[in-house]
Design a protein around this motif. Structure first.
Motif, short mmCIF file in Angstrom:
data_model
loop_
_atom_site.label_atom_id
_atom_site.label_comp_id
_atom_site.label_asym_id
_atom_site.label_seq_id
_atom_site.Cartn_x
_atom_site.Cartn_y
_atom_site.Cartn_z
N THR A 102 0.81 -1.21 0.00
CA THR A 102 0.00 0.00 0.00
C THR A 102 0.85 1.27 0.00
O THR A 102 0.34 2.34 -0.29
CB THR A 102 -0.91 0.04 1.25
N ALA A 103 2.13 1.15 0.33
CA ALA A 103 2.98 2.34 0.42
C ALA A 103 4.37 2.03 -0.14
O ALA A 103 4.71 0.89 -0.42
CB ALA A 103 3.08 2.78 1.88
N MET A 104 5.18 3.08 -0.25
CA MET A 104 6.55 2.94 -0.76
C MET A 104 7.38 1.99 0.10
O MET A 104 8.31 1.37 -0.40
CB MET A 104 7.23 4.31 -0.83
N ALA A 105 7.05 1.87 1.36
CA ALA A 105 7.80 0.98 2.26
C ALA A 105 7.69 -0.47 1.81
O ALA A 105 8.54 -1.29 2.16
CB ALA A 105 7.29 1.13 3.68
N ASP A 106 6.67 -0.78 1.01
CA ASP A 106 6.45 -2.14 0.53
C ASP A 106 7.12 -2.42 -0.82
O ASP A 106 7.00 -3.52 -1.36
CB ASP A 106 4.95 -2.41 0.39
N MET A 107 7.84 -1.45 -1.34
CA MET A 107 8.42 -1.59 -2.69
C MET A 107 9.38 -2.78 -2.78
O MET A 107 9.38 -3.50 -3.78
CB MET A 107 9.14 -0.32 -3.10
N GLY A 108 10.17 -3.01 -1.76
CA GLY A 108 11.12 -4.12 -1.78
C GLY A 108 10.42 -5.46 -1.92
O GLY A 108 10.87 -6.32 -2.69
N ARG A 109 9.33 -5.63 -1.20
CA ARG A 109 8.59 -6.89 -1.30
C ARG A 109 7.98 -7.07 -2.69
O ARG A 109 7.98 -8.16 -3.25
CB ARG A 109 7.49 -6.96 -0.24
N VAL A 110 7.46 -5.98 -3.26
CA VAL A 110 6.86 -6.03 -4.59
C VAL A 110 7.93 -6.37 -5.63
O VAL A 110 7.73 -7.24 -6.48
CB VAL A 110 6.15 -4.71 -4.93
N MET A 111 9.07 -5.68 -5.54
CA MET A 111 10.14 -5.92 -6.51
C MET A 111 10.67 -7.35 -6.40
O MET A 111 11.04 -7.96 -7.40
CB MET A 111 11.28 -4.91 -6.34
N ALA A 112 10.70 -7.90 -5.20
CA ALA A 112 11.15 -9.28 -5.01
C ALA A 112 10.22 -10.26 -5.73
O ALA A 112 10.66 -11.31 -6.22
CB ALA A 112 11.22 -9.62 -3.53
N LEU A 113 8.94 -9.93 -5.81
CA LEU A 113 7.99 -10.77 -6.53
C LEU A 113 8.05 -10.54 -8.05
O LEU A 113 7.91 -11.48 -8.83
CB LEU A 113 6.56 -10.49 -6.04
N VAL A 114 8.28 -9.29 -8.44
CA VAL A 114 8.28 -8.94 -9.87
C VAL A 114 9.54 -9.42 -10.58
O VAL A 114 9.48 -9.94 -11.69
CB VAL A 114 8.11 -7.41 -10.05
N LYS A 115 10.69 -9.25 -9.93
CA LYS A 115 11.97 -9.50 -10.59
C LYS A 115 12.08 -10.88 -11.24
O LYS A 115 12.46 -10.98 -12.41
CB LYS A 115 13.13 -9.26 -9.62
N PRO A 116 11.77 -11.98 -10.54
CA PRO A 116 11.91 -13.28 -11.21
C PRO A 116 10.96 -13.45 -12.40
O PRO A 116 11.25 -14.20 -13.33
CB PRO A 116 11.57 -14.30 -10.12
N ARG A 117 9.85 -12.74 -12.39
CA ARG A 117 8.87 -12.87 -13.48
C ARG A 117 9.27 -12.12 -14.74
O ARG A 117 8.84 -12.47 -15.83
CB ARG A 117 7.50 -12.36 -13.02
N VAL A 118 10.09 -11.07 -14.58
CA VAL A 118 10.44 -10.24 -15.74
C VAL A 118 11.93 -10.28 -16.07
O VAL A 118 12.36 -9.63 -17.01
CB VAL A 118 9.99 -8.77 -15.56
N GLN A 119 12.72 -11.03 -15.32
CA GLN A 119 14.17 -11.05 -15.49
C GLN A 119 14.55 -11.35 -16.94
O GLN A 119 14.14 -12.35 -17.49
CB GLN A 119 14.80 -12.09 -14.58
N GLY A 120 15.31 -10.44 -17.53
CA GLY A 120 15.77 -10.62 -18.89
C GLY A 120 14.73 -10.28 -19.94
O GLY A 120 15.03 -10.27 -21.12
N ARG A 121 13.51 -10.00 -19.52
CA ARG A 121 12.44 -9.71 -20.48
C ARG A 121 11.96 -8.28 -20.39
O ARG A 121 11.06 -7.89 -21.12
CB ARG A 121 11.27 -10.67 -20.26
N ALA A 122 12.53 -7.49 -19.46
CA ALA A 122 12.14 -6.09 -19.32
C ALA A 122 13.26 -5.33 -18.62
O ALA A 122 14.04 -5.91 -17.86
CB ALA A 122 10.85 -5.97 -18.50
#
Length: 148
Positions: A114-134
């Protein structure tokens, strides 16, 4: 040996046979970096780690292109662009903006962010899904924009 590593080795051999000097130099740079990591860490890299390395090398070259263009060195920027094109041959197909936005939205929902403090958790979920593709920089900006 990973399938990506085998493909890189085969492409290197083909470039040697075809006497494609610029392509060969780029492939040798990639192979040398893979070998350096394997020796330093005493491991054999898998496809996931090689994709991350190729992604990193592409980002470095994009940064170099920006620097060269600012300095008025178009010939050096062109060399870096050619290296990016060779490296991208081994990366999976790039995601479009809507696919990236969909992945980011599902990661934000999954993390309950819900806030910027959660960005690390979001990026940890996003990174493996888009690695090398974005471009991770663009993905990071998108996540930041959605969390503010």
């Amino acid at each position: 040996m990973s399938t990506l590593r085998s493909a890189l080795n085969q492409a290197t051999k083909n470039a040697m046979k075809a006497r494609e000097k610029a392509r060969l130099n780029t492939l040798r740079l990639v192979n040398a970096e893979i070998k350096r990591i394997e020796v330093d860490e005493r491991i054999e890299l898998d496809d996931t780690r090689i994709l991350a390395l190729l992604d990193k090398m592409t980002k470095q070259r994009r940064d170099s292109i920006d620097q060269y263009q600012k300095a008025g060195r178009a010939e050096l920027a062109a060399i870096e662009q050619n290296e990016i094109e060779v490296i991208q041959e081994f990366l999976p197909e790039q995601l479009n903006e809507s696919e990236i936005a969909e992945i980011v939205a599902s990661a934000i929902e999954e993390a309950g962010a819900t806030a910027m403090a959660d960005m690390g958790r979001v990026m940890a979920l996003v990174k493996p899904r888009v690695q090398g593709r974005a471009d991770m920089g663009a993905v990071s900006k998108l996540v930041r924009g959605k969390l503010v």
